[in-house]
Design a protein around this motif. Structure first.
Motif, PDB file in Angstrom:
ATOM      1  N   ILE A 125      78.377  50.607 -89.651  1.00 51.49           N
ATOM      2  CA  ILE A 125      77.398  49.774 -89.360  1.00 51.49           C
ATOM      3  C   ILE A 125      77.607  48.737 -89.707  1.00 51.49           C
ATOM      4  N   ALA A 126      78.415  47.873 -90.094  1.00 47.43           N
ATOM      5  CA  ALA A 126      78.784  46.463 -90.116  1.00 47.43           C
ATOM      6  C   ALA A 126      79.303  45.804 -88.438  1.00 47.43           C
ATOM      7  N   ARG A 127      80.295  46.804 -87.542  1.00 46.46           N
ATOM      8  CA  ARG A 127      80.584  46.802 -86.040  1.00 46.46           C
ATOM      9  C   ARG A 127      79.722  46.973 -85.089  1.00 46.46           C
ATOM     10  N   ASP A 128      79.002  48.015 -85.366  1.00 42.21           N
ATOM     11  CA  ASP A 128      78.502  48.474 -84.475  1.00 42.21           C
ATOM     12  C   ASP A 128      76.448  47.635 -85.047  1.00 42.21           C
ATOM     13  N   GLU A 129      76.672  46.907 -85.468  1.00 42.73           N
ATOM     14  CA  GLU A 129      75.160  46.466 -85.661  1.00 42.73           C
ATOM     15  C   GLU A 129      74.243  47.204 -86.388  1.00 42.73           C
ATOM     16  N   MET A 130      74.170  48.170 -86.753  1.00 42.13           N
ATOM     17  CA  MET A 130      73.498  48.959 -86.697  1.00 42.13           C
ATOM     18  C   MET A 130      71.973  49.191 -87.663  1.00 42.13           C
ATOM     19  N   PRO A 131      70.570  48.972 -87.377  1.00 36.27           N
ATOM     20  CA  PRO A 131      69.369  48.473 -88.115  1.00 36.27           C
ATOM     21  C   PRO A 131      68.673  49.543 -88.916  1.00 36.27           C
ATOM     22  N   VAL A 132      68.613  49.068 -89.888  1.00 40.47           N
ATOM     23  CA  VAL A 132      68.712  49.540 -91.239  1.00 40.47           C
ATOM     24  C   VAL A 132      67.584  51.577 -91.053  1.00 40.47           C
ATOM     25  N   SER A 133      66.908  50.763 -90.298  1.00 37.49           N
ATOM     26  CA  SER A 133      66.682  53.099 -89.360  1.00 37.49           C
ATOM     27  C   SER A 133      67.699  54.038 -89.139  1.00 37.49           C
ATOM     28  N   ASP A 134      68.364  53.207 -88.679  1.00 43.27           N
ATOM     29  CA  ASP A 134      69.889  53.817 -88.114  1.00 43.27           C
ATOM     30  C   ASP A 134      70.413  54.459 -89.253  1.00 43.27           C
ATOM     31  N   VAL A 135      70.800  53.664 -90.075  1.00 38.36           N
ATOM     32  CA  VAL A 135      71.947  54.077 -91.857  1.00 38.36           C
ATOM     33  C   VAL A 135      70.518  54.720 -92.176  1.00 38.36           C
TER      34      VAL A 135
ATOM     35  N   GLU B  40      84.543  57.502-100.447  1.00 37.87           N
ATOM     36  CA  GLU B  40      85.588  57.679 -99.024  1.00 37.87           C
ATOM     37  C   GLU B  40      84.621  57.738 -98.256  1.00 37.87           C
ATOM     38  N   TYR B  41      83.207  57.871 -98.101  1.00 37.98           N
ATOM     39  CA  TYR B  41      82.060  57.763 -97.631  1.00 37.98           C
ATOM     40  C   TYR B  41      81.820  56.304 -97.446  1.00 37.98           C
ATOM     41  N   ARG B  42      81.375  55.976 -98.380  1.00 41.67           N
ATOM     42  CA  ARG B  42      80.466  54.511 -98.678  1.00 41.67           C
ATOM     43  C   ARG B  42      81.480  53.827 -97.880  1.00 41.67           C
ATOM     44  N   ASP B  43      81.990  52.842 -98.288  1.00 46.51           N
ATOM     45  CA  ASP B  43      82.631  51.714 -97.584  1.00 46.51           C
ATOM     46  C   ASP B  43      83.176  52.171 -96.071  1.00 46.51           C
TER      47      ASP B  43
ATOM     48  N   LYS C 240      79.602  47.921-106.020  1.00 45.12           N
ATOM     49  CA  LYS C 240      79.891  49.212-105.980  1.00 45.12           C
ATOM     50  C   LYS C 240      81.055  49.429-104.984  1.00 45.12           C
ATOM     51  N   PHE C 241      80.749  47.982-103.588  1.00 45.14           N
ATOM     52  CA  PHE C 241      81.653  49.084-102.912  1.00 45.14           C
ATOM     53  C   PHE C 241      82.652  47.463-103.176  1.00 45.14           C
ATOM     54  N   GLY C 242      83.778  48.573-101.990  1.00 50.91           N
ATOM     55  CA  GLY C 242      85.201  47.243-102.258  1.00 50.91           C
ATOM     56  C   GLY C 242      84.669  45.877-101.533  1.00 50.91           C
ATOM     57  N   MET C 243      86.403  45.216-101.932  1.00 50.75           N
ATOM     58  CA  MET C 243      86.546  43.684-101.590  1.00 50.75           C
ATOM     59  C   MET C 243      86.013  43.899 -99.181  1.00 50.75           C
ATOM     60  N   ALA C 244      86.242  44.540 -98.805  1.00 45.18           N
ATOM     61  CA  ALA C 244      86.308  44.751 -97.622  1.00 45.18           C
ATOM     62  C   ALA C 244      85.073  44.414 -97.157  1.00 45.18           C
TER      63      ALA C 244
END
Length: 337
Positions: A187-197, A178-181, A144-148
């Motif tokens: 999340i990738a940039r800030d190294e967010m744990p699953v619990s925070d996501v 519009e929110y997902r990607d 479902k996510f874009g190529m980036a």
């Protein structure tokens, strides 16, 4: 099944096989191992006619042997001709190997489910591959996510900067694109744990928050989004807590007892503020300017008229001051966004 040495030049790669990404460093290590110890595990092929063979699995070993210039490769020759069975065997073999990326896996499952050549079902794949149906569905959801975003997805559960695990993405997979990607990249940039996501995902799934506000949230960092979620949850808990006394009072009131005048007044004052606003708006007529030339007033009634006007202005000013205060308080409470 016997192992047969087959000329390397008679073997062709399968360009439709599930795995297509090969790490160059890992390939060099494999070449070194084959050069020192030989090929310890044969590849599997099938005959395609004219004395040629196509690889079922073992592409990396084939590449390494060919780059080393080995004239023959030990092979297992399969007699299976069913395309679905062959593709399932390729997936099963790659699932046991390192480097089979989550996106390659997702694309393979998706191909089996939607390519007319296969037209399989999730239940069938689950039984053939020994994987739960939820496992297969979750993998397909990565598409479902874009190529980036797809380029950042890696195997495992380790949180790394500018990388994404499947576990990090699953909480946001059902959000609008519009929110997902954009969230995935944060999340990738800030190294967010699953619990925070999961907390941030709840914020964006909340229907009481407007789309305009959610758009603004996408400019925040991961930690700032988490702080916003915390403040929002606190405010929501306070609103729910303040609503409990009124709900309890209404629940305990006897239905067959007619409230007296004082109780009626108390009910009115305890009504939700939204109801008060709607009733006030409904009672106000749409504004139409008073014609400047329509000022003829009976001489005997001018004092009464002025008194009524003064009372009207006084009441309107009280309403205005009160609702301005309410507006400012509400604005202050949503400035966290």
């Amino acid at each position: 099944m016997e192992i047969t040495d087959i000329l390397t030049d008679l073997i062709d790669e399968d360009t439709d096989q599930p795995r297509y990404q090969f790490d160059e460093e890992a390939l060099q290590e494999l070449m070194k191992s084959i050069e020192e110890l030989g090929l310890l595990s044969p590849i599997k092929v099938r005959a395609t006619g004219n004395g040629r063979y196509k690889i079922i699995y073992g592409n990396r070993r084939y590449k390494a042997c060919k780059m080393l210039g080995r004239p023959t490769i030990p092979c297992l020759v399969s007699t299976v001709t069913d395309e679905t069975e062959i593709y399932l065997e390729q997936i099963a073999e790659n699932l046991t190997r390192e480097g089979f990326s989550p996106i390659e896996e997702a694309e393979a499952f998706n191909k089996l489910l939607h390519d007319p050549k296969f037209s399989s079902s999730i239940k069938y794949l689950s039984s053939k591959l020994g994987k739960p149906e939820a496992y297969i569905k979750n993998k397909c959801d990565l598409l479902k996510f874009g190529m980036a975003v797809k380029k950042l997805i890696v195997s495992g559960t380790e949180i790394r900067k500018d990388k994404l695990t499947e576990d990090q993405l699953l909480p946001i997979k059902d959000l609008p694109i519009e929110y997902r990607d954009p969230l995935a990249l944060i999340i990738a940039r800030d190294e967010m744990p699953v619990s925070d996501v999961k907390k941030i995902a709840r914020l964006f799934k909340d229907k009481s928050i407007s789309s305009a506000t959610k758009d603004k949230l996408l400019y925040k960092t991961g930690p700032a989004l988490l702080e916003t979620w915390s403040i929002y949850e606190q405010n929501k808990a306070e609103r729910e807590k303040s609503a409990v006394p009124k709900a309890t009072k209404n629940a305990t009131r006897k239905k067959d007892t007619k409230p007296d005048k004082n109780e009626q007044q108390e009910q009115r004052s305890a009504a939700p503020i939204e109801d008060q606003l709607q009733r006030l708006l409904a009672s106000l007529l749409a504004h139409t300017p008073v014609p400047a030339d329509n000022m003829d007033i009976n001489t005997n009634h001018k004092d009464v008229f002025l008194k009524d006007v003064d009372q009207l202005i006084d009441n309107l000013e009280k309403h205005l001051a009160e609702w301005k205060n309410i507006r400012d308080r509400v604005k202050k409470s949503i400035q966290i966004f």
